[in-house]
Motif scaffolding. Structure first.
Motif, PDB file in Angstrom:
ATOM      1  N   PRO A 179      33.109  17.928  25.614  1.00  0.00           N
ATOM      2  CA  PRO A 179      31.743  17.223  25.843  1.00  0.00           C
ATOM      3  C   PRO A 179      30.777  16.764  24.733  1.00  0.00           C
ATOM      4  N   LEU A 180      31.112  17.766  23.426  1.00  0.00           N
ATOM      5  CA  LEU A 180      30.341  17.297  22.446  1.00  0.00           C
ATOM      6  C   LEU A 180      30.890  16.026  21.820  1.00  0.00           C
ATOM      7  N   HIS A 181      32.029  15.499  22.279  1.00  0.00           N
ATOM      8  CA  HIS A 181      32.655  14.288  21.552  1.00  0.00           C
ATOM      9  C   HIS A 181      32.645  13.213  22.772  1.00  0.00           C
ATOM     10  N   GLY A 182      33.839  12.788  22.987  1.00  0.00           N
ATOM     11  CA  GLY A 182      34.136  11.652  23.913  1.00  0.00           C
ATOM     12  C   GLY A 182      33.476  12.248  25.226  1.00  0.00           C
ATOM     13  N   ASP A 184      14.315  23.783  24.713  1.00  0.00           N
ATOM     14  CA  ASP A 184      14.253  25.409  24.778  1.00  0.00           C
ATOM     15  C   ASP A 184      15.385  25.888  24.293  1.00  0.00           C
ATOM     16  N   LYS A 185      15.387  26.659  23.217  1.00  0.00           N
ATOM     17  CA  LYS A 185      16.568  27.170  22.551  1.00  0.00           C
ATOM     18  C   LYS A 185      17.097  28.154  23.469  1.00  0.00           C
ATOM     19  N   ASN A 186      16.585  28.705  24.282  1.00  0.00           N
ATOM     20  CA  ASN A 186      17.190  29.989  25.453  1.00  0.00           C
ATOM     21  C   ASN A 186      17.611  29.185  26.530  1.00  0.00           C
ATOM     22  N   PHE A 194      21.008  23.807  27.892  1.00  0.00           N
ATOM     23  CA  PHE A 194      20.981  22.360  28.445  1.00  0.00           C
ATOM     24  C   PHE A 194      20.735  21.727  27.026  1.00  0.00           C
ATOM     25  N   ARG A 195      21.293  20.828  26.905  1.00  0.00           N
ATOM     26  CA  ARG A 195      21.376  19.631  25.915  1.00  0.00           C
ATOM     27  C   ARG A 195      21.097  18.326  26.408  1.00  0.00           C
ATOM     28  N   LEU A 196      20.226  17.523  25.815  1.00  0.00           N
ATOM     29  CA  LEU A 196      20.313  16.109  26.314  1.00  0.00           C
ATOM     30  C   LEU A 196      21.428  15.259  25.588  1.00  0.00           C
ATOM     31  N   MET A 197      22.524  15.076  26.898  1.00  0.00           N
ATOM     32  CA  MET A 197      23.868  14.560  26.382  1.00  0.00           C
ATOM     33  C   MET A 197      23.794  13.059  26.261  1.00  0.00           C
ATOM     34  N   GLY A 198      24.559  12.807  25.192  1.00  0.00           N
ATOM     35  CA  GLY A 198      24.313  11.197  24.958  1.00  0.00           C
ATOM     36  C   GLY A 198      23.308  11.189  23.617  1.00  0.00           C
ATOM     37  N   PHE A 199      22.669  12.183  23.311  1.00  0.00           N
ATOM     38  CA  PHE A 199      21.714  12.218  22.144  1.00  0.00           C
ATOM     39  C   PHE A 199      22.084  12.942  21.009  1.00  0.00           C
ATOM     40  N   GLY A 200      21.853  12.419  19.820  1.00  0.00           N
ATOM     41  CA  GLY A 200      22.244  13.297  18.399  1.00  0.00           C
ATOM     42  C   GLY A 200      23.557  12.628  18.133  1.00  0.00           C
ATOM     43  N   HIS A 201      23.823  12.988  16.761  1.00  0.00           N
ATOM     44  CA  HIS A 201      25.045  12.462  16.184  1.00  0.00           C
ATOM     45  C   HIS A 201      25.255  13.283  14.666  1.00  0.00           C
ATOM     46  N   ARG A 202      26.491  13.576  14.560  1.00  0.00           N
ATOM     47  CA  ARG A 202      26.715  14.331  13.298  1.00  0.00           C
ATOM     48  C   ARG A 202      26.422  13.328  11.919  1.00  0.00           C
ATOM     49  N   VAL A 203      26.601  11.758  12.290  1.00  0.00           N
ATOM     50  CA  VAL A 203      26.340  11.248  10.987  1.00  0.00           C
ATOM     51  C   VAL A 203      25.090  10.159  11.182  1.00  0.00           C
ATOM     52  N   SER A 218       8.393  15.188  18.993  1.00  0.00           N
ATOM     53  CA  SER A 218       8.476  15.716  17.543  1.00  0.00           C
ATOM     54  C   SER A 218       9.693  16.567  17.333  1.00  0.00           C
ATOM     55  N   TYR A 219      10.255  17.185  18.286  1.00  0.00           N
ATOM     56  CA  TYR A 219      11.611  17.750  18.403  1.00  0.00           C
ATOM     57  C   TYR A 219      12.538  16.873  17.849  1.00  0.00           C
ATOM     58  N   PHE A 220      12.755  15.799  18.807  1.00  0.00           N
ATOM     59  CA  PHE A 220      13.796  14.929  18.367  1.00  0.00           C
ATOM     60  C   PHE A 220      13.520  14.204  17.254  1.00  0.00           C
TER      61      PHE A 220
HETATM   62  N1  CMC Z   1      19.701  18.008  22.586  1.00  0.00           N
HETATM   63  C1  CMC Z   1      18.888  18.881  22.043  1.00  0.00           C
HETATM   64  N2  CMC Z   1      19.073  19.166  20.694  1.00  0.00           N
HETATM   65  C2  CMC Z   1      19.929  18.633  20.225  1.00  0.00           C
HETATM   66  C3  CMC Z   1      20.700  17.781  20.351  1.00  0.00           C
HETATM   67  C4  CMC Z   1      20.747  17.421  21.881  1.00  0.00           C
HETATM   68  N3  CMC Z   1      21.510  16.418  22.433  1.00  0.00           N
HETATM   69  N4  CMC Z   1      21.442  17.552  19.501  1.00  0.00           N
HETATM   70  C5  CMC Z   1      21.319  18.220  18.550  1.00  0.00           C
HETATM   71  N5  CMC Z   1      20.343  18.827  18.865  1.00  0.00           N
HETATM   72  C6  CMC Z   1      19.491  19.988  17.927  1.00  0.00           C
HETATM   73  C7  CMC Z   1      20.401  21.406  17.727  1.00  0.00           C
HETATM   74  O1  CMC Z   1      20.046  22.308  18.597  1.00  0.00           O
HETATM   75  C8  CMC Z   1      19.727  21.551  16.367  1.00  0.00           C
HETATM   76  O2  CMC Z   1      18.485  22.005  16.475  1.00  0.00           O
HETATM   77  P1  CMC Z   1      18.166  23.387  15.326  1.00  0.00           P
HETATM   78  O3  CMC Z   1      18.095  22.681  14.031  1.00  0.00           O
HETATM   79  O4  CMC Z   1      16.766  23.749  15.916  1.00  0.00           O
HETATM   80  O5  CMC Z   1      19.182  24.303  15.594  1.00  0.00           O
HETATM   81  C9  CMC Z   1      19.679  20.494  15.622  1.00  0.00           C
HETATM   82  O6  CMC Z   1      19.179  19.485  16.779  1.00  0.00           O
HETATM   83  C10 CMC Z   1      20.946  19.681  14.843  1.00  0.00           C
HETATM   84  O7  CMC Z   1      22.047  19.570  15.786  1.00  0.00           O
HETATM   85  P2  CMC Z   1      23.764  20.042  15.632  1.00  0.00           P
HETATM   86  O8  CMC Z   1      24.137  20.645  16.612  1.00  0.00           O
HETATM   87  O9  CMC Z   1      23.724  21.003  14.395  1.00  0.00           O
HETATM   88  O10 CMC Z   1      23.971  18.831  15.055  1.00  0.00           O
HETATM   89  P3  CMC Z   1      25.814  18.738  14.767  1.00  0.00           P
HETATM   90  O11 CMC Z   1      25.870  17.497  14.010  1.00  0.00           O
HETATM   91  O12 CMC Z   1      26.474  19.804  14.491  1.00  0.00           O
HETATM   92  O13 CMC Z   1      25.997  17.990  16.339  1.00  0.00           O
HETATM   93  C11 CMC Z   1      26.518  16.684  18.183  1.00  0.00           C
HETATM   94  C12 CMC Z   1      26.101  16.816  16.670  1.00  0.00           C
HETATM   95  C13 CMC Z   1      26.615  15.100  18.798  1.00  0.00           C
HETATM   96  C14 CMC Z   1      27.665  17.458  18.600  1.00  0.00           C
HETATM   97  C15 CMC Z   1      24.920  17.004  18.912  1.00  0.00           C
HETATM   98  O14 CMC Z   1      23.967  16.123  18.633  1.00  0.00           O
HETATM   99  C16 CMC Z   1      25.097  17.205  20.460  1.00  0.00           C
HETATM  100  O15 CMC Z   1      25.709  18.232  20.949  1.00  0.00           O
HETATM  101  N6  CMC Z   1      24.738  16.026  21.181  1.00  0.00           N
HETATM  102  C17 CMC Z   1      25.079  15.955  22.623  1.00  0.00           C
HETATM  103  C18 CMC Z   1      26.613  15.699  22.901  1.00  0.00           C
HETATM  104  C19 CMC Z   1      26.801  14.180  22.880  1.00  0.00           C
HETATM  105  O16 CMC Z   1      26.070  13.346  22.937  1.00  0.00           O
HETATM  106  N7  CMC Z   1      27.816  14.085  22.142  1.00  0.00           N
HETATM  107  C20 CMC Z   1      28.243  12.598  21.904  1.00  0.00           C
HETATM  108  C21 CMC Z   1      28.257  12.165  20.343  1.00  0.00           C
HETATM  109  S1  CMC Z   1      28.686  10.613  20.039  1.00  0.00           S
HETATM  110  C22 CMC Z   1      30.318  10.363  20.776  1.00  0.00           C
HETATM  111  C23 CMC Z   1      31.361  10.703  19.582  1.00  0.00           C
HETATM  112  O17 CMC Z   1      31.657  10.068  18.655  1.00  0.00           O
HETATM  113  O18 CMC Z   1      31.715  11.783  19.683  1.00  0.00           O
END
Ligand code: CMC
Length: 434
Positions: free
Chosen positions: A269-272, A301-303, A306-315, A358-360
Motif C-alpha cells: 500500500p505504500l507503493h503501487g 494525528d500521530k496516534n 490513518f494516512r492520507l493515501m495518494g499523498f506524499g512521495h519519497r522524491v 501547515s502539516y502537509f
Molecule cells: N499522510 C499523512 N502523513 C504523511 C503522509 C501521508 N500520506 N505521508 C508522509 N507523511 C508524514 C509522515 O508521517 C512523516 O511525518 P513526521 O516527519 O512528523 O514523522 C513525514 O510526512 C515524512 O514521511 P515519511 O513516511 O518519512 O516519508 P517517506 O519518504 O518515507 O514515505 C511515502 C513516502 C509515499 C511512503 C509516504 O508519503 C506515504 O505513506 N504516502 C501514502 C501512501 C502512498 O500514497 N503511496 C504511493 C506513493 S506514489 C506511487 C509510487 O510510485 O509508489
C-alpha cells in the motif's frame, strides 16, 4: 551510456584524525554524488542509510527525475510530451531500446508483440486452482514465476541477446492476457483469447470485458485514457519495485522471476497498492458523511494509524508531474464519458484542505500519481481490486528496461551491508536450562 563527469570537487572525510578524499561525480542533468564505493576498503567503515534515502544504487540512462522541481523525463523526453503525443507501445520501445521507434521499427515491434499474446494453455490449470477471491497481483506475480518453466530458454540471461529479447517481447505481449484472465477468474467468466487484429490496449479491454454473450464495444475515449495512464506509470527510476527487479536480476536470475518479485514489491500500500487504497479511503469518507476536515485531522494525528493515501512521495517535494496530468485527465475523461463520481468531489476537497494545512505544507506532501488514477480506472470500468495490477501493466516496460540496463552494464550482485545490533557471542545453554 550516460554522461558521467568526475568533477574537480572532492569530498573530504575526516575520521580519527585521518583525511580521506572521496571523488564527486555528476550526472548528465547536474545532480551530484559522493562516490563511496571504495570507502570500506579505505577506512573499514560503511555508511548507514535506512530506506536508501540518500543512496544512489546505480548509474542509469533511462529516467531523469527532479523531485524538487517536479520534473520527469524518459530517455530525455518530458513526461508531458510523451503523455500527449505517444502511445504506450512507443514509450515501451523508447524505455527498452533507448530511442522512439521509427515507422518500420514500430511496425515490427507491434507485430512481434501481437505474435506472442497467447499464453500456454496449461497456465489455465494454475488459474483454475485459485479461489475467485484471489487478488490479481498475487496471481499475476505467480504466473510470472511460472513462465520460465514454459520458456526455459529464459533461464540463462547471458545466452544470447536474441533470446533475451524474445523474453522481453513475451513479457509485454502476455501481461495483458494474464491480467485479463486473472479478472475473468475472479468473476467466474470464461477466458477471452487475445484477438491479434486489435491494438495492445483494445485487445486488453476486449479480453477483460467481452463475454460469449456480448462483445465489448471499444470506446476510443477509454483507449486514450488508458494509454495516458500506462505511459505515466511506465518508469520511475529506482523506486521500490524497480530496485527489487534490479537486485533480483543482479544475482543473474531470469527476467520473468525478477519481474515476479517486482510485482510483489509494487503490491504494498505504500507503493503501487496505494491506488486501490485511495479509492477505498474515498469511499469510506463518503460513507462517513464526507467530512474531509475530520479525515485530514486523523491523517495528522500521530496516534492514529490513518494516512492520507495518494499523498506524499519519497522524491517529489513540490508536486508530482504525473498527478497534475492525471488530475486534468480525470476531469476530462469523466466529462467525456458523462460520469459524475461523488468521490471525485471528496478527493478535490481533501486535496484543497491538505494543501493549505501547515502539516502537509511543512512536510511537502502533495497528491501523488495514485491520488486521482483510481477515479479514472473506475470510470473506465476497471474494478478496484484491479487498480494495482494496472499499475504493473504500465510499469512493466520500466522494469524490463532497468533489468536490461543492469545486465548490460554488468553490475555486481546487489548486497547491502548492515550494522549488527543483536546479542554478542554467548555460551550455548545446557538443554535442561532452556
Ligand atoms: N499522510 C499523512 N502523513 C504523511 C503522509 C501521508 N500520506 N505521508 C508522509 N507523511 C508524514 C509522515 O508521517 C512523516 O511525518 P513526521 O516527519 O512528523 O514523522 C513525514 O510526512 C515524512 O514521511 P515519511 O513516511 O518519512 O516519508 P517517506 O519518504 O518515507 O514515505 C511515502 C513516502 C509515499 C511512503 C509516504 O508519503 C506515504 O505513506 N504516502 C501514502 C501512501 C502512498 O500514497 N503511496 C504511493 C506513493 S506514489 C506511487 C509510487 O510510485 O509508489
Amino acid at each position: 551510456m550516460s554522461k558521467i563527469a568526475e568533477l574537480n570537487e572532492v569530498a573530504e572525510l575526516k575520521l580519527n584524525g585521518q583525511v580521506y578524499h572521496l571523488p564527486v561525480i555528476s550526472g548528465s542533468e547536474g545532480e551530484k554524488a559522493i562516490d563511496i564505493s571504495k570507502l570500506r576498503d579505505q577506512t573499514g567503515y560503511i555508511t548507514l542509510d535506512t530506506g536508501y534515502k540518500n543512496t544512489g544504487a546505480t548509474k542509469s540512462a533511462i529516467t531523469f527525475l527532479d523531485g524538487e522541481n517536479g520534473i520527469l523525463h524518459y530517455r530525455g523526453y518530458a513526461i508531458e510530451d510523451l503523455a500527449a503525443k505517444s502511445t504506450f507501445i512507443e514509450v515501451a520501445y523508447l524505455l527498452i531500446y533507448g530511442e522512439l521507434p521509427n515507422v518500420s521499427q514500430l511496425e515490427s515491434f507491434q507485430r512481434e508483440l501481437t505474435y506472442h499474446t497467447l499464453v500456454h494453455e496449461d497456465i489455465k490449470k494454475f488459474l483454475d486452482g485459485y479461489p475467485s477471491t484471489a487478488h490479481p497481483m498475487g496471481i499475476v506475480s505467480s504466473m510470472f514465476s511460472s513462465m520460465p518453466s514454459f520458456y526455459p530458454e529464459s533461464l540463462n540471461p547471458h545466452r544470447s541477446s536474441e533470446k533475451v529479447n524474445l523474453t522481453i517481447l513475451r513479457c509485454i505481449a502476455k501481461m495483458p492476457t494474464l491480467i485479463a484472465w486473472a479478472y475473468k477468474k475472479s468473476v467466474g467468466h470464461p477466458y477471452v483469447y487475445p484477438d491479434n487484429s486489435r491494438d495492445y490496449i483494445s485487445n486488453f479491454l476486449n479480453m477483460m470485458f467481452s463475454t460469449p454473450a456480448e462483445e465489448y464495444t471499444i470506446d476510443p475515449i477509454v483507449v486514450e485514457a488508458l494509454n495516458v495512464l500506462l505511459i505515466l506509470h511506465a518508469d520511475h527510476e529506482q523506486n521500490c519495485s524497480t530496485s527489487t527487479v534490479r537486485i533480483v536480476g543482479s544475482s543473474q536470475a531470469n527476467l520473468y522471476s525478477s519481474i515476479a518479485a517486482g510485482i510483489s514489491a509494487l503490491w504494498g500500500p505504500l507503493h503501487g497498492g496505494a491506488n486501490q487504497e485511495v479509492i477505498e479511503m474515498l469511499e469510506l469518507i463518503k460513507l462517513d458523511g464526507g467530512d474531509t476536515e475530520k479525515w485530514i485531522a486523523k491523517a495528522k494525528d500521530k496516534n492514529d494509524p490513518f494516512r492520507l493515501m495518494g499523498f506524499g512521495h519519497r522524491v517529489y517535494k513540490n508536486f508530482d508531474p504525473r498527478a497534475r496530468i492525471i488530475k486534468a485527465a480525470c476531469d476530462s475523461v469523466l466529462n467525456k464519458l458523462g460520469i459524475q463520481d461523488p468521490v471525485l468531489e471528496i478527493a478535490k476537497r481533501l486535496e484543497e484542505t491538505a494543501l493549505s494545512d501547515s502539516y502537509f505544507v511543512e512536510r511537502k506532501l502533495y497528491p501523488n500519481v495514485d491520488f486521482y488514477s483510481g477515479i479514472i480506472y473506475r470510470a473506465l470500468g476497471i474494478p478496484t481490486e484491479m487498480f494495482t495490477v494496472m499499475f504493473a501493466l504500465g510499469r512493466l516496460p520500466g522494469w524490463i528496461s532497468q533489468w536490461k540496463e543492469m545486465r548490460e552494464q554488468g553490475e555486481p550482485i546487489g548486497r547491502p551491508r548492515q550494522i549488527y545490533v543483536g546479542n554478542n557471542i554467548r555460551p550455548y545453554p545446557e538443554l535442561n536450562k532452556r
